[in-house]
Design a protein around this motif. Structure first.
Motif, PDB file in Angstrom:
ATOM      1  N   SER A  10      12.398  -6.718  18.927  1.00  0.00           N
ATOM      2  CA  SER A  10      12.112  -5.291  18.859  1.00  0.00           C
ATOM      3  C   SER A  10      12.796  -4.587  20.026  1.00  0.00           C
ATOM      4  O   SER A  10      13.086  -5.198  21.050  1.00  0.00           O
ATOM      5  N   LEU A  11      13.039  -3.312  19.838  1.00  0.00           N
ATOM      6  CA  LEU A  11      13.624  -2.486  20.893  1.00  0.00           C
ATOM      7  C   LEU A  11      12.882  -1.160  20.925  1.00  0.00           C
ATOM      8  O   LEU A  11      12.685  -0.517  19.896  1.00  0.00           O
ATOM      9  N   HIS A  12      12.442  -0.757  22.109  1.00  0.00           N
ATOM     10  CA  HIS A  12      11.776   0.531  22.288  1.00  0.00           C
ATOM     11  C   HIS A  12      12.553   1.360  23.301  1.00  0.00           C
ATOM     12  O   HIS A  12      12.960   0.850  24.340  1.00  0.00           O
ATOM     13  N   LYS A  13      12.752   2.618  22.959  1.00  0.00           N
ATOM     14  CA  LYS A  13      13.385   3.522  23.912  1.00  0.00           C
ATOM     15  C   LYS A  13      12.319   4.023  24.880  1.00  0.00           C
ATOM     16  O   LYS A  13      11.242   4.470  24.473  1.00  0.00           O
ATOM     17  N   LEU A  14      12.626   3.943  26.170  1.00  0.00           N
ATOM     18  CA  LEU A  14      11.691   4.370  27.209  1.00  0.00           C
ATOM     19  C   LEU A  14      12.286   5.530  27.994  1.00  0.00           C
ATOM     20  O   LEU A  14      13.419   5.443  28.485  1.00  0.00           O
ATOM     21  N   ASP A  15      11.513   6.582  28.114  1.00  0.00           N
ATOM     22  CA  ASP A  15      11.959   7.751  28.866  1.00  0.00           C
ATOM     23  C   ASP A  15      10.708   8.431  29.405  1.00  0.00           C
ATOM     24  O   ASP A  15       9.773   8.732  28.629  1.00  0.00           O
ATOM     25  N   VAL A  16      10.652   8.667  30.700  1.00  0.00           N
ATOM     26  CA  VAL A  16       9.452   9.268  31.297  1.00  0.00           C
ATOM     27  C   VAL A  16       9.237  10.700  30.816  1.00  0.00           C
ATOM     28  O   VAL A  16       8.162  11.277  31.042  1.00  0.00           O
ATOM     29  N   ASN A  17      10.227  11.276  30.156  1.00  0.00           N
ATOM     30  CA  ASN A  17      10.067  12.620  29.592  1.00  0.00           C
ATOM     31  C   ASN A  17       9.428  12.590  28.204  1.00  0.00           C
ATOM     32  O   ASN A  17       9.119  13.637  27.640  1.00  0.00           O
ATOM     33  N   PHE A  18       9.260  11.379  27.657  1.00  0.00           N
ATOM     34  CA  PHE A  18       8.616  11.214  26.354  1.00  0.00           C
ATOM     35  C   PHE A  18       7.129  10.915  26.567  1.00  0.00           C
ATOM     36  O   PHE A  18       6.725  10.408  27.611  1.00  0.00           O
ATOM     37  N   ASP A  19       6.332  11.220  25.536  1.00  0.00           N
ATOM     38  CA  ASP A  19       4.894  10.932  25.617  1.00  0.00           C
ATOM     39  C   ASP A  19       4.596   9.446  25.440  1.00  0.00           C
ATOM     40  O   ASP A  19       3.576   8.950  25.929  1.00  0.00           O
ATOM     41  N   GLU A  90       5.961   3.184  34.279  1.00  0.00           N
ATOM     42  CA  GLU A  90       7.088   4.010  34.721  1.00  0.00           C
ATOM     43  C   GLU A  90       6.677   5.456  34.933  1.00  0.00           C
ATOM     44  O   GLU A  90       7.215   6.140  35.815  1.00  0.00           O
ATOM     45  N   LEU A  91       5.712   5.950  34.169  1.00  0.00           N
ATOM     46  CA  LEU A  91       5.183   7.295  34.391  1.00  0.00           C
ATOM     47  C   LEU A  91       4.513   7.382  35.763  1.00  0.00           C
ATOM     48  O   LEU A  91       4.678   8.371  36.492  1.00  0.00           O
ATOM     49  N   THR A  92       3.762   6.347  36.117  1.00  0.00           N
ATOM     50  CA  THR A  92       3.102   6.303  37.427  1.00  0.00           C
ATOM     51  C   THR A  92       4.126   6.259  38.555  1.00  0.00           C
ATOM     52  O   THR A  92       4.000   6.962  39.561  1.00  0.00           O
ATOM     53  N   VAL A  93       5.150   5.437  38.368  1.00  0.00           N
ATOM     54  CA  VAL A  93       6.213   5.338  39.370  1.00  0.00           C
ATOM     55  C   VAL A  93       6.941   6.678  39.509  1.00  0.00           C
ATOM     56  O   VAL A  93       7.221   7.137  40.623  1.00  0.00           O
ATOM     57  N   GLN A  94       7.238   7.307  38.377  1.00  0.00           N
ATOM     58  CA  GLN A  94       7.942   8.587  38.400  1.00  0.00           C
ATOM     59  C   GLN A  94       7.158   9.641  39.182  1.00  0.00           C
ATOM     60  O   GLN A  94       7.725  10.430  39.934  1.00  0.00           O
ATOM     61  N   ASP A  95       5.853   9.637  39.024  1.00  0.00           N
ATOM     62  CA  ASP A  95       5.011  10.601  39.736  1.00  0.00           C
ATOM     63  C   ASP A  95       5.102  10.396  41.250  1.00  0.00           C
ATOM     64  O   ASP A  95       5.037  11.353  42.020  1.00  0.00           O
ATOM     65  N   LYS A  96       5.287   9.128  41.663  1.00  0.00           N
ATOM     66  CA  LYS A  96       5.365   8.822  43.096  1.00  0.00           C
ATOM     67  C   LYS A  96       6.723   9.176  43.692  1.00  0.00           C
ATOM     68  O   LYS A  96       6.814   9.518  44.873  1.00  0.00           O
ATOM     69  N   ILE A  97       7.789   9.074  42.902  1.00  0.00           N
ATOM     70  CA  ILE A  97       9.141   9.256  43.445  1.00  0.00           C
ATOM     71  C   ILE A  97       9.812  10.546  42.963  1.00  0.00           C
ATOM     72  O   ILE A  97      11.008  10.734  43.196  1.00  0.00           O
ATOM     73  N   LYS A  98       9.047  11.429  42.318  1.00  0.00           N
ATOM     74  CA  LYS A  98       9.654  12.606  41.680  1.00  0.00           C
ATOM     75  C   LYS A  98      10.401  13.509  42.654  1.00  0.00           C
ATOM     76  O   LYS A  98      11.314  14.232  42.259  1.00  0.00           O
ATOM     77  N   GLN A  99      10.027  13.481  43.922  1.00  0.00           N
ATOM     78  CA  GLN A  99      10.713  14.316  44.900  1.00  0.00           C
ATOM     79  C   GLN A  99      12.062  13.736  45.314  1.00  0.00           C
ATOM     80  O   GLN A  99      12.886  14.439  45.901  1.00  0.00           O
ATOM     81  N   MET A 100      12.297  12.475  45.018  1.00  0.00           N
ATOM     82  CA  MET A 100      13.525  11.808  45.465  1.00  0.00           C
ATOM     83  C   MET A 100      14.495  11.492  44.334  1.00  0.00           C
ATOM     84  O   MET A 100      15.688  11.751  44.430  1.00  0.00           O
ATOM     85  N   THR A 101      13.981  10.945  43.240  1.00  0.00           N
ATOM     86  CA  THR A 101      14.860  10.519  42.152  1.00  0.00           C
ATOM     87  C   THR A 101      14.048  10.375  40.874  1.00  0.00           C
ATOM     88  O   THR A 101      12.864  10.750  40.840  1.00  0.00           O
ATOM     89  N   ASN A 102      14.658   9.846  39.824  1.00  0.00           N
ATOM     90  CA  ASN A 102      13.966   9.652  38.545  1.00  0.00           C
ATOM     91  C   ASN A 102      14.088   8.202  38.098  1.00  0.00           C
ATOM     92  O   ASN A 102      15.078   7.527  38.385  1.00  0.00           O
ATOM     93  N   VAL A 103      13.058   7.729  37.401  1.00  0.00           N
ATOM     94  CA  VAL A 103      13.136   6.416  36.775  1.00  0.00           C
ATOM     95  C   VAL A 103      14.145   6.508  35.636  1.00  0.00           C
ATOM     96  O   VAL A 103      14.073   7.412  34.801  1.00  0.00           O
ATOM     97  N   LYS A 104      15.094   5.596  35.600  1.00  0.00           N
ATOM     98  CA  LYS A 104      16.140   5.648  34.584  1.00  0.00           C
ATOM     99  C   LYS A 104      15.582   5.438  33.178  1.00  0.00           C
ATOM    100  O   LYS A 104      14.769   4.555  32.954  1.00  0.00           O
TER     101      LYS A 104
END
Length: 346
Positions: A10-19, A90-104
């Protein structure tokens, strides 16, 4: 790679901008996927960059899901849960690093395979931007194979009793991403960084002493200095990078040049052949090798040269030569010059 059967995928697309993760359509003809799986497994299982882990709690979602899948439970349900877990992390990580960069953004490829009569699960976070068809959400033929796109990976092997036999984790970066193993997989290293650093440096130092020092002392000192510099100034060790540095060394003597290829071969195998094996990707703890770094060279009955650590550009700082009085070494040093400089008396 022989004896490989792809059982589920299986393959899932992951993007922190998605729900939530987006399931992707994979080509149903297994030949292309099998060929890609073989390539990925070769990269992961034969990689000079990996570390052995163990699940901290088999009741955690990823571990429990894989155990269930090993017993034949529903692939779609469990693989969706695993992808959702990574997305949440990855959503949790993104919240921590949002001021510096984005999770790919990328894709989570999950595989259930039978390899050499062993059941294995392969989880890979991949940068999918170059091969994902955004119109029909189908996987194109150009699955990425370069190391920098196989970003994070885990291979989990099971025995016949559906027990976890082995967990191998790797990363395209020198340092294994913490959230991948700690928050997503909920796994811990079987060897801590302190032990790995100590075992790796001891094995390398012993090999240098055994195979280089007696053949070519000058090559021994230059190689050792470069390796110490790596251990002291890098945050983590990716063994393939250190191997590349050793391969780039230019032998100083004819004797060592003749033995250089054999030495490099031994160096590459060290993580597995050493009496105290070590992982090929781990964080470095330079303080644990502080005592082993110091070396002395006897110059004469009354003189010794003490080398306390790495020396920047050692080749340009010290050299050996001869004159009418005999053999000598020349060391460029401001402080030493001031100590022994005698002004001329008119």
């Amino acid at each position: 790679m022989e004896n490989l059967e792809v059982l589920e995928y299986s393959l899932h697309k992951l993007d922190v901008n998605f729900d939530c993760p987006v399931p992707m359509a994979l080509d149903g003809t297994a030949e292309g996927l099998k060929a890609y799986t073989e390539l990925v497994l070769k990269e992961l299982l034969e990689s000079p960059r990996s570390r052995f882990f163990g699940f901290k709690d088999l009741d955690e979602l990823v571990a429990a899901s894989l155990v269930a899948l090993s017993k034949g439970e529903d692939w779609q349900e469990k693989s969706n849960k695993i992808a959702t877990k990574l997305h949440d992390v990855e959503l949790t990580v993104q919240d921590k690093i949002k001021q510096m960069t984005n999770v790919k953004a990328g894709g989570l490829l999950q595989l259930k395979i039978k390899h050499d009569d062993c059941l294995k699960f392969v989880l890979i976070k991949i940068d999918n931007s170059d091969y994902l068809d955004e119109v029909n959400l189908s996987l194109k033929s150009g699955l990425p194979t370069s190391k920098n796109r196989l970003q994070k990976a885990a291979v989990v092997s099971f025995n016949a009793e559906h027990e976890v036999h082995e967990v191998i984790v790797s990363d395209s970066k020198a340092k294994i991403t913490e959230y991948w193993y700690l928050s997503f997989l909920v796994a811990e290293q079987l060897k801590d960084s302190e032990t790995n650093t100590k075992n790796a440096f001891s094995a390398i130092d012993n090999l240098l002493t055994k195979e280089v020092k007696k053949v070519s002392p000058v090559d021994f000192w230059f190689l050792r200095n470069d390796i110490i510099n790596h251990f002291r100034n890098e945050d983590s060790l990716a063994y393939d990078e250190l191997v590349a540095k050793v391969k780039a060394h230019k032998p100083e003597t004819k004797e060592f040049k003749e033995k250089f290829d054999t030495f490099v071969e031994s160096f590459e195998k060290l993580p597995h052949t050493s009496p105290k094996p070590f992982d090929t990707q781990f964080d470095l703890e330079p303080n644990v090798i502080k005592a082993r770094i110091v070396r002395k060279v006897m110059l004469d009955n009354n003189f010794e040269l003490r080398i306390n650590g790495e020396i920047d550009d050692l080749k340009s700082r010290i050299s050996a030569s001869m004159d009418e009085k005999g053999k000598f070494i020349k060391i460029y040093t401001d402080s030493g010059y001031e100590e022994f400089n005698a002004s001329e008396i008119e």
